[in-house]
Scaffold this motif. Structure first.
Motif, mmCIF file in Angstrom:
data_model
loop_
_atom_site.group_PDB
_atom_site.id
_atom_site.type_symbol
_atom_site.label_atom_id
_atom_site.label_comp_id
_atom_site.label_asym_id
_atom_site.label_seq_id
_atom_site.Cartn_x
_atom_site.Cartn_y
_atom_site.Cartn_z
ATOM 1 N N SER A 1 0.835 -1.207 0.000
ATOM 2 C CA SER A 1 0.000 0.000 0.000
ATOM 3 C C SER A 1 0.868 1.255 0.000
ATOM 4 C CB SER A 1 -0.927 0.005 1.219
ATOM 5 O OG SER A 1 -1.806 -1.113 1.194
ATOM 6 N N LEU A 2 1.930 1.247 0.799
ATOM 7 C CA LEU A 2 2.837 2.395 0.851
ATOM 8 C C LEU A 2 3.545 2.616 -0.488
ATOM 9 C CD1 LEU A 2 4.484 2.031 4.386
ATOM 10 C CD2 LEU A 2 2.901 3.805 3.626
ATOM 11 N N VAL A 3 3.925 1.514 -1.133
ATOM 12 C CA VAL A 3 4.582 1.621 -2.432
ATOM 13 C C VAL A 3 3.634 2.243 -3.458
ATOM 14 C CG1 VAL A 3 5.557 0.320 -4.366
ATOM 15 C CG2 VAL A 3 6.159 -0.300 -2.023
ATOM 16 N N ILE A 4 2.393 1.787 -3.459
ATOM 17 C CA ILE A 4 1.401 2.324 -4.394
ATOM 18 C C ILE A 4 1.148 3.807 -4.115
ATOM 19 C CG2 ILE A 4 -1.024 2.208 -5.105
ATOM 20 C CD1 ILE A 4 -0.876 -0.819 -4.587
ATOM 21 N N ILE A 5 1.042 4.157 -2.825
ATOM 22 C CA ILE A 5 0.853 5.566 -2.446
ATOM 23 C C ILE A 5 2.030 6.406 -2.939
ATOM 24 C CG2 ILE A 5 0.810 7.160 -0.473
ATOM 25 C CD1 ILE A 5 -0.804 5.014 1.031
ATOM 26 N N GLY A 6 3.246 5.873 -2.772
ATOM 27 C CA GLY A 6 4.441 6.586 -3.228
ATOM 28 C C GLY A 6 4.409 6.825 -4.729
ATOM 29 N N CYS A 7 4.011 5.811 -5.500
ATOM 30 C CA CYS A 7 3.945 5.950 -6.959
ATOM 31 C C CYS A 7 2.913 7.003 -7.367
ATOM 32 C CB CYS A 7 3.599 4.609 -7.596
ATOM 33 S SG CYS A 7 4.900 3.353 -7.477
ATOM 34 N N ILE A 8 1.754 6.967 -6.714
ATOM 35 C CA ILE A 8 0.697 7.940 -7.019
ATOM 36 C C ILE A 8 1.156 9.353 -6.688
ATOM 37 C CG2 ILE A 8 -1.624 8.722 -6.380
ATOM 38 C CD1 ILE A 8 -2.352 5.762 -5.948
ATOM 39 N N LEU A 9 1.821 9.513 -5.542
ATOM 40 C CA LEU A 9 2.294 10.837 -5.136
ATOM 41 C C LEU A 9 3.360 11.388 -6.076
ATOM 42 C CD1 LEU A 9 2.437 10.460 -1.240
ATOM 43 C CD2 LEU A 9 0.899 11.919 -2.568
ATOM 44 N N ILE A 10 4.197 10.507 -6.618
ATOM 45 C CA ILE A 10 5.211 10.956 -7.574
ATOM 46 C C ILE A 10 4.548 11.498 -8.839
ATOM 47 C CG2 ILE A 10 6.952 10.114 -9.202
ATOM 48 C CD1 ILE A 10 8.133 10.678 -6.536
#
Length: 201
Positions: A93-102
């Motif tokens: 979930s954190l990885v996906i959030i990081g990708c979206i935020l980028i």
């Protein structure tokens, strides 16, 4: 094939706008997603008659052991504690959030919203780095109660599915290709993302 198409589309779009920095970030995000489907941790061992490999995947969240003996290949899933599975879901979930935020960060940059750009960039970096540390901590705890350490080597008892006999096999274990791909890609993305910030200072 899908990843190649996505890379081509984004490269053409950002290349046309002379935003070569975003091409590398886009490729980086794709590589991060690919890393989730590769093994993040593994065990490898062999004797004169037997070879064994265990791979831990984040998505799907499974640990699979493949053993070869006398031209016979046998595979079986290994048990993973429910708490460990929950931690891995949080990590993903954190990885996906990081990708979206980028990706959102790129939008903020294009719109000139510097404060939101900076906040999204920092949170994305924390999400990516935090995910790596979460995996290391969780895997270290799991290793302590199974083989003793997250990285190492030694003799392990290897069983063959359908047989009661166990074989003592010299094995090596540690991080695998997915973890290394993730860490290297995240470092590159962070360096590229914060490069202009450090230049301005």
């Amino acid at each position: 094939i899908l990843c190649a198409i996505m890379i081509t589309i984004f490269s053409i779009f950002f290349g046309y706008k002379k935003q070569y920095k975003y091409i590398f970030i886009t490729i980086g995000i794709i590589l991060i997603i690919i890393s989730l489907f590769l093994p993040w941790w593994e065990i490898n061992g062999s004797t004169k008659t037997l070879e064994t490999s265990t791979y831990l995947y984040l998505f799907p969240n499974k640990m699979i052991t493949i053993t070869t003996i006398e031209n016979t290949i046998a595979g079986e899933p290994s048990y993973l504690p429910s708490k460990f599975l929950i931690v891995i879901m949080v990590l993903i979930s954190l990885v996906i959030i990081g990708c979206i935020l980028i990706l959102i960060n790129i939008y903020f940059r294009e719109k000139g919203k510097k404060s939101l750009e900076k906040i999204s960039k920092i949170i994305a970096a924390l999400s990516f780095v935090g995910s790596a540390f979460i995996f290391i901590i969780a895997m270290n705890e799991l290793s302590k109660v199974t083989i003793g350490s997250i990285i190492g080597n030694g003799y392990l008892d290897v069983g063959i599915p359908g047989e009661s006999q166990f074989y003592s096999v010299m094995c090596n274990w540690g991080f695998s290709s997915g973890f290394y791909l993730y860490v290297i890609t995240v470092l590159i993305i962070i360096i590229i993302s914060f490069n202009s910030y450090f230049k301005n200072r």
